[in-house]
Design a protein around this motif. Structure first.
Motif, mmCIF file in Angstrom:
data_model
loop_
_atom_site.group_PDB
_atom_site.id
_atom_site.type_symbol
_atom_site.label_atom_id
_atom_site.label_comp_id
_atom_site.label_asym_id
_atom_site.label_seq_id
_atom_site.Cartn_x
_atom_site.Cartn_y
_atom_site.Cartn_z
ATOM 1 N N PRO A 1 -2.260 0.455 -3.450
ATOM 2 C CA PRO A 1 -0.854 0.915 -4.102
ATOM 3 C C PRO A 1 -0.437 0.657 -5.336
ATOM 4 C CG PRO A 1 -0.690 -1.052 -2.582
ATOM 5 C CD PRO A 1 -2.146 -0.420 -2.351
ATOM 6 N N GLU A 2 0.475 1.355 -5.775
ATOM 7 C CA GLU A 2 0.784 0.944 -7.314
ATOM 8 C C GLU A 2 1.746 0.031 -7.096
ATOM 9 O OE1 GLU A 2 2.895 3.477 -10.960
ATOM 10 O OE2 GLU A 2 2.416 4.693 -9.255
ATOM 11 N N LEU A 3 1.703 -0.875 -8.154
ATOM 12 C CA LEU A 3 2.577 -2.022 -8.508
ATOM 13 C C LEU A 3 4.185 -1.355 -9.213
ATOM 14 C CD1 LEU A 3 3.526 -4.998 -8.492
ATOM 15 C CD2 LEU A 3 2.348 -5.222 -10.677
ATOM 16 N N ASN A 4 4.944 -1.252 -8.547
ATOM 17 C CA ASN A 4 6.293 -0.884 -8.962
ATOM 18 C C ASN A 4 7.435 -1.255 -7.936
ATOM 19 O OD1 ASN A 4 6.427 0.705 -6.510
ATOM 20 N ND2 ASN A 4 5.416 2.464 -7.518
ATOM 21 N N ASP A 5 8.564 -1.034 -8.494
ATOM 22 C CA ASP A 5 9.467 -1.430 -7.724
ATOM 23 C C ASP A 5 9.522 -1.369 -5.968
ATOM 24 O OD1 ASP A 5 10.681 -2.702 -9.866
ATOM 25 O OD2 ASP A 5 12.132 -1.148 -10.330
#
Length: 276
Positions: A151-155
């Motif tokens: 997964p992409e690190l985002n909010d």
């Protein structure tokens, strides 16, 4: 420091007895120990976050040839000089992880689910045992090829997988957790150093068998928890009989010393603290 250390260790594998028959307590005041302070770096924080991202990765079966970075599920049989040597079934291996020798993993690149491969690799010179530098023959069946989607690190990730709402809050939280972890670890190390000094200053002429048995029971239970957590056999953790005996005796001496100090300093552990 003595009181805090004593309270920390008192609720361990205690038989709630006295040990004057076995222990003459030596000097325990005025001793010097150094508590290390570990600085948490940005790299430490990012490494912790990357590990968490990997743990939350999704694995998707794909109908294509395996490539570097994919996970393959395999059955394999290995032999050396015609004799069975190493084998396993339903084994998950990430190509490029170097969990196996790189040459082994490279042979899996291009393979599809259902393929059976046969190949020979030369074991590295630093391989364990008497097998270093020998040729090993393998027969490998590929059961599945999976693409790993990290997964992409985002909010959105933070809200879904963590206790934080934003990436900045998450990073700050991870830093705080690491600082607390290192502080607890370094405190424990300093306390153990202090106990070692007290033990050196004291005279020990054995220990009660029931205390050893209680500590051994606790030691085995803790190892079983770790084994279950990591999905391995408990025998892989404990080590040799001498290792086990040494570890348990360290627990025994800790109990004897802290109990003796508590008695001299009038330090008591309540029933609630003891059972916790």
């Amino acid at each position: 420091a003595i009181a805090a250390m004593t309270m920390t260790f008192l609720a361990g594998c205690s038989s709630r007895g006295t040990y004057a028959k076995y222990l003459t307590l030596g000097e325990y005041k005025g001793l010097s120990v150094t508590k290390v302070k570990t600085e948490v770096t940005d790299d430490d924080v990012e490494a912790e976050i990357e590990s968490a991202l990997d743990e939350n990765a999704e694995y998707t079966d794909v109908d294509r040839a395996a490539k570097d970075g994919d996970q393959v599920n395999i059955d394999f049989d290995g032999s050396i000089d015609g004799e069975a040597w190493d084998s396993d079934t339903d084994y998950d291996l990430v190509i490029g992880s170097e969990d196996f020798q790189p040459e082994f993993e490279e042979h899996l690149i291009g393979a599809k689910a259902g393929d059976t491969l046969e190949f020979t690799i030369t074991l590295s010179d630093d391989y364990d045992g008497d097998y270093a530098g020998k040729d090993a023959d393998f027969k490998v069946t590929v059961n599945a090829v999976q693409e790993i989607n990290v997964p992409e690190l985002n909010d959105y990730y933070c809200k879904k997988y963590t206790d934080y709402d934003t990436v900045d809050e998450y990073r700050a939280g991870v830093r705080k957790e690491l600082e607390e972890y290192y502080d607890e670890t370094n405190t424990e190390t300093a306390q153990n150093d202090l106990l070692s000094q007290i033990l050196e200053n004291s005279k020990v002429s054995g220990y009660p068998q029931d205390l050893y048995d209680k500590c051994k029971e606790e030691y085995d239970a803790n190892n079983q928890i770790l084994a279950d957590m990591f999905g391995i056999d408990v025998s892989d953790i404990a080590g040799s009989e001498d290792d086990v005996k040494s570890a348990v005796e360290e627990m025994v001496y800790t109990e004897m010393l802290t109990t003796a100090i508590a008695k001299k300093e009038n330090i008591a552990v309540s029933d609630d603290e003891y059972t916790d």
